[in-house]
Write an enzyme that holds these catalytic residues in place. Structure first.
Site, PDB file in Angstrom:
ATOM      1  CG  ASP A 182      -1.936   1.117   1.184  1.00  0.00           C
ATOM      2  OD1 ASP A 182      -2.971   0.920   0.540  1.00  0.00           O
ATOM      3  OD2 ASP A 182      -1.691   2.177   1.794  1.00  0.00           O
ATOM      4  CG  ASN A 190      -5.080  11.212  -5.622  1.00  0.00           C
ATOM      5  OD1 ASN A 190      -4.381  11.337  -6.627  1.00  0.00           O
ATOM      6  ND2 ASN A 190      -5.632  10.062  -5.284  1.00  0.00           N
ATOM      7  CG  HIS A 195      -7.455  13.176  -8.686  1.00  0.00           C
ATOM      8  ND1 HIS A 195      -7.662  12.041  -7.941  1.00  0.00           N
ATOM      9  CD2 HIS A 195      -8.210  14.139  -8.111  1.00  0.00           C
ATOM     10  CE1 HIS A 195      -8.522  12.294  -6.962  1.00  0.00           C
ATOM     11  NE2 HIS A 195      -8.866  13.568  -7.047  1.00  0.00           N
ATOM     12  CG  ASP A 199      -4.082   9.144 -12.621  1.00  0.00           C
ATOM     13  OD1 ASP A 199      -4.555   8.563 -11.617  1.00  0.00           O
ATOM     14  OD2 ASP A 199      -4.793   9.692 -13.485  1.00  0.00           O
ATOM     15  CD  GLU A 225      -4.529   4.070  -1.604  1.00  0.00           C
ATOM     16  OE1 GLU A 225      -4.777   4.415  -0.434  1.00  0.00           O
ATOM     17  OE2 GLU A 225      -5.363   4.147  -2.523  1.00  0.00           O
TER      18      GLU A 225
END
Length: 318
Positions: A182, A190, A195, A199, A225
């Site tokens: 994780d 974010n 965002h 990405d 994630e």
């Protein structure tokens, strides 16, 4: 187009499907039209590349005796062989005007004669478009099992693959480990950097994982994630070494943005399969280890066999 790589003959598939020689003195194919018609019909019955090659190998024996054939398409990571390899080989590249469709090799214990090479080239013209269709089918299937953002395999692929690998590992007495990973504080990435940066972070982190694992291992995007990495034939100590390599690789990533530099870390939980494990129990143990890694401060590797009370560093590797 059928292009010779290591043979003396050459043939080209024109738009009207007429075979023409590259040279006036080159041997011409001598194949019964009914054989080509039968072969063409049989090659239209499947989109599975391995079945396609088996049909082709079996049917061409009526025109040219061949001990074996091998086919490769590097971009799709495809490599297969039928029959046996021998001393003499004739190699060809399959290509249409727009698409490269791989290389095929014919193997035989005796040298191929000129008229036999011409026959092979004539037979290959029936294979070009069925192979193209099979490759497109293969690509479509691969896309259905792949996460479009990161390129990692998706949850559908995970359910199919991990269940199968657990059964095979138990049957053959092999080790199997999984990592649950994780990205730490990803929501803040974010929220603070946008965002598009999120990405980019996901893609770069997935690339780190792919570069740190072996060809026999697989990386899946588990959700958001979170990633699951399946390590075939890996005991706990080996899995922990790979996990630590991944953790360090992700921690070394640096991102530039209008709001300043960004670095990320990852927490990883590791579990090694026992004989009574199912996919669910194995994943649960890895997930529990991941929870412990985050609870102890993140940016560390924890195994399901670790004594949590004895862990003080950022990672624990046997």
């Amino acid at each position: 187009m059928v292009s010779p790589l290591h043979s003396n003959g050459g043939a080209e598939l024109q738009d009207d499907k007429v075979i023409t020689s590259f040279g006036d003195l080159a041997a011409r194919p001598d194949i019964r039209p009914e054989l080509l018609l039968k072969l063409s019909g049989k090659l239209q019955t499947t989109l599975e590349l391995s079945q396609l090659m088996e049909i082709f190998f079996n049917e061409i024996q009526n025109a040219v005796l061949v001990d074996g054939i091998s086919y490769s398409h590097t971009a799709s990571n495809l490599l297969m062989s039928i029959g046996r390899t021998s001393v003499h080989t004739a190699s060809y590249r399959l290509q249409s005007h727009k698409d490269y469709m791989g290389d095929i090799n014919f193997h035989r214990s005796t040298r191929f004669r000129e008229h036999e090479l011409a026959n092979l080239e004539g037979l290959l013209t029936t294979l070009v478009y069925p192979v193209r269709n099979a490759l497109r089918y293969h690509e479509a299937l691969a896309a259905a099992f792949r996460d479009p953002l990161t390129g990692a395999s998706n949850r559908v692929a995970l359910d199919k693959t991990l269940n199968r690998e657990i059964e095979l590992s138990k049957r053959h007495g092999q080790e199997l480990s999984i990592l649950m990973l994780d990205l730490d504080h990803f929501k803040l990435v974010n929220d603070e950097f946008g965002h598009s940066m999120g990405d980019k972070v996901l893609k770069e982190a997935a690339l780190c994982m792919a570069n740190c694992i072996r060809q026999t291992d697989m990386c899946f995007r588990y959700g958001g994630e979170e990633f699951l990495i399946m390590l075939s034939n890996a005991e706990s100590a080996g899995a922990l070494r790979i996990a630590e390599r991944i953790r360090q690789s992700i921690a070394a990533l640096k991102f530039d943005s209008e709001k300043g530099p960004l670095q990320i870390t990852a927490s990883i939980g590791c579990a090694t399969m026992s004989l009574d494990d199912s996919m669910e129990t194995l994943v649960q143990r890895a997930d529990k280890s991941l929870y412990q890694a985050k609870h102890l401060g993140r940016n560390r590797v924890i195994a399901d066999t670790d004594d949590i009370g004895q862990i003080t560093g950022k990672s624990h590797v046997r």
